[in-house]
Write a protein that holds these residues in place. Structure first.
Motif, PDB file in Angstrom:
ATOM      1  N   GLN A 127       0.837  -1.193   0.000  1.00  0.00           N
ATOM      2  CA  GLN A 127       0.000   0.000   0.000  1.00  0.00           C
ATOM      3  C   GLN A 127       0.881   1.256   0.000  1.00  0.00           C
ATOM      4  O   GLN A 127       1.838   1.346   0.783  1.00  0.00           O
ATOM      5  N   ILE A 128       0.560   2.225  -0.837  1.00  0.00           N
ATOM      6  CA  ILE A 128       1.355   3.451  -0.912  1.00  0.00           C
ATOM      7  C   ILE A 128       1.433   4.125   0.456  1.00  0.00           C
ATOM      8  O   ILE A 128       2.475   4.638   0.855  1.00  0.00           O
ATOM      9  N   LYS A 129       0.342   4.124   1.205  1.00  0.00           N
ATOM     10  CA  LYS A 129       0.321   4.781   2.512  1.00  0.00           C
ATOM     11  C   LYS A 129       1.257   4.107   3.517  1.00  0.00           C
ATOM     12  O   LYS A 129       1.731   4.748   4.457  1.00  0.00           O
ATOM     13  N   LEU A 144       5.869  -0.473 -10.337  1.00  0.00           N
ATOM     14  CA  LEU A 144       4.483  -0.531 -10.789  1.00  0.00           C
ATOM     15  C   LEU A 144       3.614   0.211  -9.783  1.00  0.00           C
ATOM     16  O   LEU A 144       3.564  -0.158  -8.609  1.00  0.00           O
ATOM     17  N   ILE A 145       2.943   1.266 -10.241  1.00  0.00           N
ATOM     18  CA  ILE A 145       1.999   2.010  -9.413  1.00  0.00           C
ATOM     19  C   ILE A 145       0.604   1.654  -9.922  1.00  0.00           C
ATOM     20  O   ILE A 145       0.231   2.032 -11.037  1.00  0.00           O
ATOM     21  N   ALA A 146      -0.142   0.895  -9.132  1.00  0.00           N
ATOM     22  CA  ALA A 146      -1.414   0.347  -9.609  1.00  0.00           C
ATOM     23  C   ALA A 146      -2.579   0.774  -8.733  1.00  0.00           C
ATOM     24  O   ALA A 146      -2.459   0.844  -7.505  1.00  0.00           O
ATOM     25  N   ILE A 166       8.414  -4.028  -8.662  1.00  0.00           N
ATOM     26  CA  ILE A 166       8.003  -3.713  -7.295  1.00  0.00           C
ATOM     27  C   ILE A 166       6.651  -3.018  -7.393  1.00  0.00           C
ATOM     28  O   ILE A 166       6.517  -1.992  -8.068  1.00  0.00           O
ATOM     29  N   THR A 167       5.648  -3.596  -6.736  1.00  0.00           N
ATOM     30  CA  THR A 167       4.265  -3.129  -6.882  1.00  0.00           C
ATOM     31  C   THR A 167       3.821  -2.325  -5.679  1.00  0.00           C
ATOM     32  O   THR A 167       3.930  -2.788  -4.532  1.00  0.00           O
ATOM     33  N   ILE A 168       3.323  -1.114  -5.928  1.00  0.00           N
ATOM     34  CA  ILE A 168       2.696  -0.340  -4.862  1.00  0.00           C
ATOM     35  C   ILE A 168       1.306   0.073  -5.352  1.00  0.00           C
ATOM     36  O   ILE A 168       1.127   0.411  -6.515  1.00  0.00           O
TER      37      ILE A 168
END
Length: 238
Positions: A127-129, A144-146, A166-168
């Motif tokens: 999670q971005i937060k 990766l910003i999804a 790397i997924t956020i």
């Protein structure tokens, strides 16, 4: 300049460290079992450390000393906060947001071998937060910003987008925050090789795209990036 500043009598000091903890500016360190004023420009002369000294080793004096540097203090406080956050993710804090990196073997990540879909998530948190702005898994990463919903709408999200990245993830509508500042720090402070933004076709997802575009611009870096839009019925639109 001549100004009021603290004086520490090392003969009286028992090294308890209460003064260093009480000094919010970080002017005092414990060295070789004794409190020392190591950053004179961090001492504001207000004496928050005095009442915490059990031996009376701290007093005021007026002498030649550098001026109090508020900007330097704030910068040091921010750096300390960042270090504490990184430590929390590595060693403690909420177990659900503790930082982890996953190393999948080729056998584990080969659908033909397993006969089942496999996860391509390379780190935790996602999670971005919750994700830290600096972390080892960002080093050399394809980012990766999804949007949250993309993984539910697009059936092959892991293989087509998350693999080797790397997924956020986030949702600007539900989180009600502007991600641009944090994304800027992530891109600016790490060796990010590329950025892929995967969003839904719905208007609220535009907030995620805008935040990523602002972050790329504000980072001062020239990084390859692309935007992919997913329809509500799970099709790639562009």
């Amino acid at each position: 300049m001549i100004r009021k500043i603290i004086h520490i009598d090392e003969g009286k000091c028992n090294g308890c460290g209460l003064c260093a903890s009480a000094c919010h500016e970080g002017a005092i360190d414990i060295i070789d079992g004794k409190a020392k004023l190591v950053r004179e420009n961090f001492c504001d002369g207000f004496g928050d450390c005095l009442p915490n000294c059990p031996t009376g080793a701290i007093t005021f004096e007026e002498r030649e000393a550098p001026a109090y540097d508020e900007q330097a203090v704030k910068k040091a406080q921010e750096a300390k906060k960042m270090e504490e956050m990184k430590h929390m993710h590595h060693e403690g804090g909420c177990p659900g947001s503790r930082m982890m990196q996953f190393e999948h073997s080729e056998e584990e990540t080969a659908p033909v071998f397993s006969g089942k879909p496999v996860s391509r998530l390379a780190q935790w948190p996602c999670q971005i937060k919750l994700v830290p702005t600096e972390a080892p898994f960002f080093d050399g990463a394809k980012l990766l910003i999804a949007a949250d919903c993309t993984a539910y709408a697009y059936a092959n999200m892991h293989e087509d987008f998350m693999k080797s990245k790397i997924t956020i993830i986030g949702c600007p509508k539900l989180d009600a925050v502007d991600y641009s500042e944090k994304l800027t720090e992530i891109i600016k402070n790490n060796d990010i090789k590329s950025v892929t933004i995967v969003r839904m076709e719905v208007p609220c997802c535009g907030g995620l795209q805008r935040a990523a575009e602002i972050a790329l611009r504000n980072s001062g870096k020239f990084i390859p990036w692309q935007v992919v839009t997913i329809s509500r019925d799970g099709q790639i639109l562009d």
